[in-house]
Design a protein around this motif. Structure first.
Motif, PDB file in Angstrom:
ATOM      1  N   GLY A 135       0.785  -1.226   0.000  1.00 49.96           N
ATOM      2  CA  GLY A 135       0.000   0.000   0.000  1.00 49.96           C
ATOM      3  C   GLY A 135       0.816   1.274   0.000  1.00 49.96           C
ATOM      4  O   GLY A 135       0.270   2.360   0.237  1.00 49.96           O
ATOM      5  N   LEU A 136       2.125   1.176  -0.269  1.00 50.32           N
ATOM      6  CA  LEU A 136       2.972   2.364  -0.324  1.00 50.32           C
ATOM      7  C   LEU A 136       2.821   3.014  -1.692  1.00 50.32           C
ATOM      8  O   LEU A 136       3.087   2.392  -2.716  1.00 50.32           O
ATOM      9  CB  LEU A 136       4.437   1.986  -0.077  1.00 50.32           C
ATOM     10  CG  LEU A 136       4.762   1.375   1.291  1.00 50.32           C
ATOM     11  CD1 LEU A 136       6.225   0.956   1.337  1.00 50.32           C
ATOM     12  CD2 LEU A 136       4.452   2.353   2.413  1.00 50.32           C
ATOM     13  N   LYS A 137       2.434   4.277  -1.698  1.00 47.66           N
ATOM     14  CA  LYS A 137       2.198   4.954  -2.972  1.00 47.66           C
ATOM     15  C   LYS A 137       2.867   6.326  -3.047  1.00 47.66           C
ATOM     16  O   LYS A 137       3.505   6.661  -4.023  1.00 47.66           O
ATOM     17  CB  LYS A 137       0.696   5.104  -3.230  1.00 47.66           C
ATOM     18  CG  LYS A 137      -0.026   3.767  -3.419  1.00 47.66           C
ATOM     19  CD  LYS A 137      -1.498   3.983  -3.701  1.00 47.66           C
ATOM     20  CE  LYS A 137      -2.204   2.639  -3.906  1.00 47.66           C
ATOM     21  NZ  LYS A 137      -3.659   2.822  -4.166  1.00 47.66           N
ATOM     22  N   SER A 138       2.728   7.138  -2.008  1.00 50.30           N
ATOM     23  CA  SER A 138       3.205   8.519  -2.076  1.00 50.30           C
ATOM     24  C   SER A 138       4.680   8.610  -1.699  1.00 50.30           C
ATOM     25  O   SER A 138       5.202   7.778  -0.938  1.00 50.30           O
ATOM     26  CB  SER A 138       2.385   9.399  -1.132  1.00 50.30           C
ATOM     27  OG  SER A 138       2.715   9.127   0.214  1.00 50.30           O
ATOM     28  N   PRO A 139       5.383   9.636  -2.211  1.00 58.09           N
ATOM     29  CA  PRO A 139       6.777   9.843  -1.802  1.00 58.09           C
ATOM     30  C   PRO A 139       6.935  10.013  -0.293  1.00 58.09           C
ATOM     31  O   PRO A 139       7.912   9.534   0.290  1.00 58.09           O
ATOM     32  CB  PRO A 139       7.170  11.123  -2.557  1.00 58.09           C
ATOM     33  CG  PRO A 139       6.293  11.133  -3.761  1.00 58.09           C
ATOM     34  CD  PRO A 139       4.986  10.553  -3.297  1.00 58.09           C
TER      35      PRO A 139
END
Length: 481
Positions: free
Chosen positions: A360-364
């Motif tokens: 679920g890691l997406k954003s910087p």
């Protein structure tokens, strides 16, 4: 030959022989005789194959605290690394056929390149001796830390730390309260300063080996300037307050004493040319100069760095090495530990590359904090690779030679540059949060304690980082990611 040498040699031989194991494995025997794409291999590997990698990182983090005296000997480190890495190497080579052996061979080559750079920088910087001292005033101390933060990008955080820590301690010897000076030195010179080039910090060099262009990290100068500039301002104010307080408490003039200094002299200046040679080799290899834009064949870059290191070592007078208390123990320790890391991380990288989107890691900003949080307690180099592989895999880029260049070449809509910038900053900056986040941290602590500087324990140091670094990283995350 010592037992340590035998253990290290046996382990290295085991690693180098892994790609040649079981050359006749057939599909009928194992079901994996044909080379599979890395993404397919990552989907098929069992999650349990990550366990040895986790145990390696746990050993590096916990053993200095749980069994520090036993862990001090490189022979014992080699035995632990071999016990965890050799089974993984055999498992990949035998059970996963051609692709397993291919992945191991890539990591062995990457390991050799990595150790060649660190070893060359270690040897060459060990041939440069700063004699005398400078004034231990807040202004001069701040200038020293600023120079170290810049220098770290050319000779690495380890090289800059080993070169400057002793002159800084000599300059401040008349002072009774020096703990904060060494702590900020670790923050700046041993960690946050080395963000701008692949030579600066091990995570960035691993990125370079996996396809990140040499000059790409220069785009991180706003983050570098914000964090390091803020730390220098905080240090100067802190150091001035401590000096003023101590000046009032002591009957004699402390300021007059710290302003006294011995003549400053640089011995072994010829090795600066060798350091420039290392920079030139890395840059030319990355640009593919002389090979039509393709990276140099394996062994050329490594041989050039080895040649420069040997020329430096044998061309440096023994008195310079003695003045620096130069020895090969620290680089042997790094070589042993990273041998275990590079082998055991293969399944972890492949699995996270293939299935990392499930995290679920997406954003910087998420990558910045996850990478940085783990870099605080695990070594920041493998943490960088782990989440770089996760980010690349979430955008369909498999782990293979040069995969980070492919990742960065994705269309702008994929935000690959922003994600890798967040991962890079998290790994480099937050390695400063604990003593075990980056290799130079413990080395600087040991040198300071050998000169009777009272350093905080593991959790005492974390109190410094919680008060100084975490608010700064929160601000950096919100501003840049």
């Amino acid at each position: 030959m010592s037992v340590r040498s035998i253990a290290v040699a046996a382990f290295v031989c085991a690693l180098l022989s892994v790609p040649a194991l079981m050359p006749a494995v057939h599909a009928a025997d194992m079901g994996h005789g044909e080379a599979e794409p890395p993404a397919a291999l990552g989907r098929e590997l069992p999650v349990a194959s990550i366990l040895p990698f986790a145990l390696v990182l746990l050993a590096i983090a916990a053993m200095p605290l749980a069994a520090g005296h036993w862990w001090e000997r490189n022979r014992h480190k080699a035995l632990v690394m071999a016990a965890l890495a050799v089974p993984v190497a055999a498992y990949l080579a035998v059970a996963w056929g051609a692709e397993g052996r291919h992945q191991l061979l890539e990591k062995v080559e990457e390991y050799v390149s990595f150790i060649a750079l660190l070893g060359a920088l270690f040897v060459i910087s060990g041939g440069i001796l700063i004699q005398g001292s400078f004034s231990g005033t807040p202004l001069v101390n701040t200038a020293c830390l600023a120079c170290g933060a810049v220098l770290a990008n050319f000779i690495g955080t380890t090289g800059a730390s080993m070169l400057l820590i002793r002159p800084l301690l000599r300059a401040n010897a008349p002072r009774q309260r020096m703990t904060h000076v060494v702590v900020f030195f670790i923050f700046l010179v041993s960690n946050c300063g080395g963000l701008l080039t692949p030579l600066g910090d091990p995570p960035l060099f691993l990125g370079f080996l996996n396809g990140v262009p040499f000059e790409w990290t220069l785009r991180l100068w706003p983050q570098w300037l914000f964090v390091n500039g803020a730390l220098l301002v905080l240090f100067h104010v802190w150091d001035q307050i401590v000096l003023d307080r101590e000046e009032l408490e002591r009957p004699e003039s402390l300021l007059r004493k710290v302003m006294e200094h011995q003549p400053f002299r640089l011995v072994g200046a010829r090795n600066i040319a060798a350091l420039a040679g290392i920079v030139a080799v890395i840059y030319c290899a990355g640009k593919g100069l002389g090979t039509g834009g393709e990276r140099w064949p394996f062994g050329v870059q490594e041989g050039a760095m080895l040649g420069l290191a040997l020329a430096s070592y044998f061309g440096t007078p023994r008195s310079v090495h003695e003045g620096n208390r130069f020895g090969f123990g620290p680089i042997v320790e790094v070589a042993v530990l990273f041998a275990g890391i590079f082998v055991t991380m293969v399944p972890a990288l492949l699995i996270l590359n293939a299935r990392g989107a499930e995290l679920g890691l997406k954003s910087p900003l998420q990558f910045f904090w996850v990478t940085g949080g783990l870099s605080s307690f695990l070594d920041n180099a493998p943490t960088y690779l782990t989440f770089a592989a996760t980010a690349a895999g979430s955008h369909g880029v498999p782990v293979q030679a040069g995969y980070l260049r492919t990742f960065l070449d994705l269309p702008a809509a994929f935000e690959s540059h922003e994600l890798l910038a967040a991962i890079s900053c998290g790994a480099v900056f937050m390695g400063a949060n604990t003593y075990i986040g980056n290799g130079p941290n413990f080395m600087v602590k040991a040198i300071a304690e050998s000169q009777n500087v009272r350093m905080p324990g593991f959790f005492g140091y974390m109190l410094y980082s919680a008060v100084v670094l975490l608010p700064l990283f929160v601000a950096a995350g919100l501003i840049f990611f």
